[in-house]
Structure formats: structure tokens, C-alpha cells
Write a protein that holds these residues in place. Sequence first.
Motif, PDB file in Angstrom:
ATOM      1  N   GLY A 229      12.715  -0.348  -4.074  1.00  2.32           N
ATOM      2  CA  GLY A 229      12.339   0.345  -2.868  1.00  2.32           C
ATOM      3  C   GLY A 229      11.510  -0.556  -1.983  1.00  2.32           C
ATOM      4  O   GLY A 229      11.008  -1.603  -2.416  1.00  2.32           O
ATOM      5  N   ASN A 230      11.363  -0.174  -0.734  1.00  2.00           N
ATOM      6  CA  ASN A 230      10.583  -0.947   0.220  1.00  2.00           C
ATOM      7  C   ASN A 230       9.110  -0.581   0.085  1.00  2.00           C
ATOM      8  O   ASN A 230       8.755   0.586  -0.049  1.00  2.00           O
ATOM      9  N   THR A 231       8.245  -1.599   0.114  1.00  9.77           N
ATOM     10  CA  THR A 231       6.815  -1.344   0.011  1.00  9.77           C
ATOM     11  C   THR A 231       6.262  -0.660   1.254  1.00  9.77           C
ATOM     12  O   THR A 231       5.193  -0.054   1.202  1.00  9.77           O
ATOM     13  N   ASP A 232       6.980  -0.739   2.351  1.00  8.44           N
ATOM     14  CA  ASP A 232       6.583  -0.077   3.593  1.00  8.44           C
ATOM     15  C   ASP A 232       7.239   1.296   3.640  1.00  8.44           C
ATOM     16  O   ASP A 232       8.475   1.413   3.653  1.00  8.44           O
ATOM     17  N   ASP A 233       6.422   2.344   3.643  1.00 13.08           N
ATOM     18  CA  ASP A 233       6.969   3.700   3.638  1.00 13.08           C
ATOM     19  C   ASP A 233       7.821   3.987   4.864  1.00 13.08           C
ATOM     20  O   ASP A 233       8.690   4.866   4.824  1.00 13.08           O
TER      21      ASP A 233
ATOM     22  N   LEU B 111      15.808  -0.192   3.029  1.00 13.22           N
ATOM     23  CA  LEU B 111      16.561  -1.344   2.549  1.00 13.22           C
ATOM     24  C   LEU B 111      17.937  -1.346   3.215  1.00 13.22           C
ATOM     25  O   LEU B 111      18.459  -0.282   3.582  1.00 13.22           O
ATOM     26  N   THR B 112      18.521  -2.507   3.339  1.00 11.49           N
ATOM     27  CA  THR B 112      19.864  -2.627   3.906  1.00 11.49           C
ATOM     28  C   THR B 112      20.674  -3.586   3.044  1.00 11.49           C
ATOM     29  O   THR B 112      20.245  -4.720   2.807  1.00 11.49           O
ATOM     30  N   GLY B 113      21.828  -3.120   2.578  1.00 11.52           N
ATOM     31  CA  GLY B 113      22.658  -3.951   1.722  1.00 11.52           C
ATOM     32  C   GLY B 113      22.212  -3.877   0.272  1.00 11.52           C
ATOM     33  O   GLY B 113      21.056  -3.599  -0.033  1.00 11.52           O
TER      34      GLY B 113
ATOM     35  N   ASN C  63       9.413  -7.703   0.649  1.00 10.78           N
ATOM     36  CA  ASN C  63       8.908  -6.335   0.804  1.00 10.78           C
ATOM     37  C   ASN C  63       9.558  -5.362  -0.177  1.00 10.78           C
ATOM     38  O   ASN C  63       9.421  -4.152  -0.030  1.00 10.78           O
ATOM     39  N   VAL C  64      10.252  -5.899  -1.177  1.00 15.12           N
ATOM     40  CA  VAL C  64      10.897  -5.043  -2.178  1.00 15.12           C
ATOM     41  C   VAL C  64       9.990  -4.923  -3.394  1.00 15.12           C
ATOM     42  O   VAL C  64       9.448  -5.918  -3.880  1.00 15.12           O
TER      43      VAL C  64
ATOM     44  N   PRO D 122      14.086  12.619  -0.022  1.00 12.12           N
ATOM     45  CA  PRO D 122      13.734  13.594   1.018  1.00 12.12           C
ATOM     46  C   PRO D 122      12.364  13.364   1.626  1.00 12.12           C
ATOM     47  O   PRO D 122      12.121  13.711   2.763  1.00 12.12           O
ATOM     48  N   GLY D 123      11.444  12.761   0.904  1.00 11.12           N
ATOM     49  CA  GLY D 123      10.101  12.547   1.420  1.00 11.12           C
ATOM     50  C   GLY D 123       9.974  11.248   2.183  1.00 11.12           C
ATOM     51  O   GLY D 123      10.944  10.521   2.417  1.00 11.12           O
ATOM     52  N   GLU D 124       8.748  10.944   2.553  1.00  9.51           N
ATOM     53  CA  GLU D 124       8.486   9.730   3.302  1.00  9.51           C
ATOM     54  C   GLU D 124       8.154   8.548   2.392  1.00  9.51           C
ATOM     55  O   GLU D 124       7.964   7.438   2.856  1.00  9.51           O
ATOM     56  N   SER D 125       8.047   8.791   1.088  1.00  6.34           N
ATOM     57  CA  SER D 125       7.687   7.739   0.155  1.00  6.34           C
ATOM     58  C   SER D 125       8.400   7.958  -1.159  1.00  6.34           C
ATOM     59  O   SER D 125       8.792   9.079  -1.505  1.00  6.34           O
ATOM     60  N   LEU D 126       8.574   6.871  -1.925  1.00  8.90           N
ATOM     61  CA  LEU D 126       9.158   6.975  -3.250  1.00  8.90           C
ATOM     62  C   LEU D 126       8.115   7.335  -4.300  1.00  8.90           C
ATOM     63  O   LEU D 126       8.449   7.492  -5.466  1.00  8.90           O
ATOM     64  N   GLU D 127       6.873   7.452  -3.890  1.00  9.12           N
ATOM     65  CA  GLU D 127       5.822   7.840  -4.804  1.00  9.12           C
ATOM     66  C   GLU D 127       5.666   9.352  -4.804  1.00  9.12           C
ATOM     67  O   GLU D 127       6.014  10.032  -3.851  1.00  9.12           O
ATOM     68  N   GLY D 128       5.135   9.879  -5.912  1.00 10.81           N
ATOM     69  CA  GLY D 128       4.959  11.316  -6.037  1.00 10.81           C
ATOM     70  C   GLY D 128       6.189  11.961  -6.652  1.00 10.81           C
ATOM     71  O   GLY D 128       7.087  11.298  -7.153  1.00 10.81           O
TER      72      GLY D 128
END
Length: 431
Positions: A269-273, A277-279, A244-245, A177-183
Motif C-alpha cells: 500500500g501507499n504510505t500516503d493516505d 498505487l498504479t500498475g 512510498n510503498v 472503502p476507507g481513507e487508509s489501509l490502517e484500522g
Amino acid sequence: MSIPPPPGPHQPDPAQGPTPAPDPYGPPPYGQQTHGQQAHGQHPYGQHPYGQPTYGQQPHGQPFGPPYQTWGQGYSPYARPSPVNGLAVASLVLGVLCCFPAVGLVLGVIALAQIKKKGQSGKGLAIAGSILSSLGLALWVTALATGGLSEAWDGFKKGATQGTAFSVVKGQCFDAPGESLEGLTYDVDEVPCAGEHDGEVFGEFTMTGGSAFPGNSAVSDVADEKCYPLQHAYAMDTWALPQNVDVYYFGPTRQSWRLGDREVTCIFGNTDDNATLTGSLRADETTLDTYQVSFLKSLDALDTVLREEPEDYPEDDLAGYRDWSRDVQDSLGEQIKVLRAHSWPAKADKPVAALVKDMEGARDEWAKAVAAAEDDDVDAFYTHYDKGYDYVDGPSTVTARKALGLATKRPTYDEDRGDGSGDSGGGELNV
């Protein structure tokens, strides 16, 4: 013949038939006294001191009866309703909620006894509460016998926890739900891996520990130790991972730990917030053929040893580098035997054989590095150390990979060799 006496005041005239019943609201029969009047005159308290007639006597001295039927002592015509038994209400509430069915049943029985003894209302409530509590108690007993209660409690704890992947498991992709996988992450939505997504689960494990939360740093250390091996088991072809993974994880928080949450979920996850990812990144025994799996397992066994390189520089820990170089030499010898003994497709025979030849040359260089470390010759150690690494991801490796249908783009590594060959260079894990 005798003549009957004339009818007296208390004897009716036979010729007139039976005497009708006196009207309670009419004037009394002749000769009878009214309430509030004596036989020989008015009652001494019949007249109000101020000249007003008393209750039960009209003006001008005409008496009359009471306007309505009187009630017995202690009872009012405006009687209050009997109170509702409180235990009956409590029994019904517990029966509906089904949280403490045994308590609800006991309260219902006690309420019925009190209602009968005290004349209270609420009998229907007590009966309904007892019935519902009995059904609830039966359900609890059934759940305990079949293990359903344990599953329900586990589901409750999992739903109440914070920072876990909830319903997603290994191989599934999701959007956060957020913009990042952190937190902190309280919930995620599973989506198909074929399309764009925020993360892909590649492994999960359960931590051990007591009731006290070990702290975020301890959780991070355990995740860092156990997620990376799971990564290589899920994505065996590390060259196929995009640059970028990175590796992230969902782990227990202080609050969820109290509820028994010990699960750590490892994800890509992608390092770019702002990117996704695709596939699917999955490349394991479920997606690769037997030749690819055997080849990648052999290289990964060697990469595992290479990743154990000491953290200090050789001049600061030459003895540690000597022992590690010997492990690399032994691992090369083992993997050379495995690759030689395995049968390969015709198009991959020569490329694999060329790779084995380079691995043999590297094994000789690592043997010389061991000897240099034993002689305390740091410069000579560096020379053979660099030559031993030259074959890694070299041209023969690329050719063999291409022949087996694996990724051929060399990954980039950090300058520090200790990050390990074959590692995807994943970043720090975060909650």
C-alpha cells in the motif's frame, strides 16, 4: 254392507286423499297440543308475571312454532372454528427455513396425529411442513456427503469475519472503502492492477492457535515475521519498489477469531493516505526471465543474511557480531560460486564477472572483521565492517542489473544497517 265410521281426529278422510304434512311454522292441527301448552289450558309458566307473552306464544293466546330449527345440546348456531394445531405451524416454518429439517419433519408427524385425535385444523400445514422438511433433510445429507456443507460454512465464516481481504487473493489489486489501509476493514473491491488502486495482495498465510484470541500485538508480530519473506518472493527486484510503498496486512480480529478466522493477507500500500498505487508491483518467476530470477535469488540469499545483523552495537555484543560476520562471509562464498557457475547473456557476462570480483573483496573484509572481533578489537571490526558493506549496491551491482534489464535506481535505507540491505524499508504493519 257396512258403513265406515266417520273420520276421527286422527284418521284422514279417504275421499280427501292423503293428509298433507303439517307446517312446522303454522298452527298445529286441531286437537294437538302446542309446545308450552297443556291439553286442558295454558301452561302454568306460559304467561309472564308482567303480562308479556312468553317466547313461543303470540299475544291473544295464539301459539306458533320455533322461528328456526333447534340445535342439539352443547352446540350453538354460532359455532367457533376448530383451533389450528401449533406444531403444524412450527413444522411449516422450519420446513420453509430449512434450518432444522429433522425437527420440522418430526413436528409435522406429531401434528398430524394430534389433528386426527383432537379434531383440530392445520392438516395441510403439517403435510406441507413435513414435505419441505424432508426435502431439506435430503439436501443436508447430500451436502454432508459431498463436502458442500463444509464449503458453505467456510464461506459464511469468511463473509462474517472482520478485517480480512475477503475475495482478493495473491496478485489481485483492490480499493478499500476507507481513507487508509490502517484500522478495521470490512470489505474491499477488486479492481484491475493496471489502473489506480489502494492495495495489491502479495501473499497470505494461516495462523495457528486455539480458541482464545492471541491479541493484536501477537497477530502483528506473526505478520511482521511472515509477510516480509513473502514480499521478497513476490517482488524479487526490490529496487523496483517505489519508495512510498509500504507493507500492510489484513488479519483476524477478536470477533472473527471466534468464527475460526486465522487468515492473514499481506498487501502493498501507499504510505500516503491520499495517494494510490498504479500498475502491478509483481516481479517474480511469472514476470521475469531465467537470468533475472537466478541473479535476484543469489543477491536475495545474501541480503537475507545481512538482515540478520544483531540489534545491539558491536561494542555491546561483539561476540554476536563475530558470529554474524562469519555467516556473511560464508554466504558470500556460496553466492560467488553460484554466479560463476551460471551462464549469462553475452551483454551481461562482463558486468556479472565484475560484480563477482567485488564480492570476493567483500568476503575478505568480512573474514578480517571476524578476526578483529575474536581479538576484541572493536575499532578494527568497524573498519572491516564498513569496507565489507561498500560493495553492496555499489557501481558493479548497478552495471550488472542494467545488463540484465533490472531496476537500476538504488533504494534508500534507514541509517541502521540492521534494516537490511535489499529491503524496501517497509513500515510497521497495521490491522
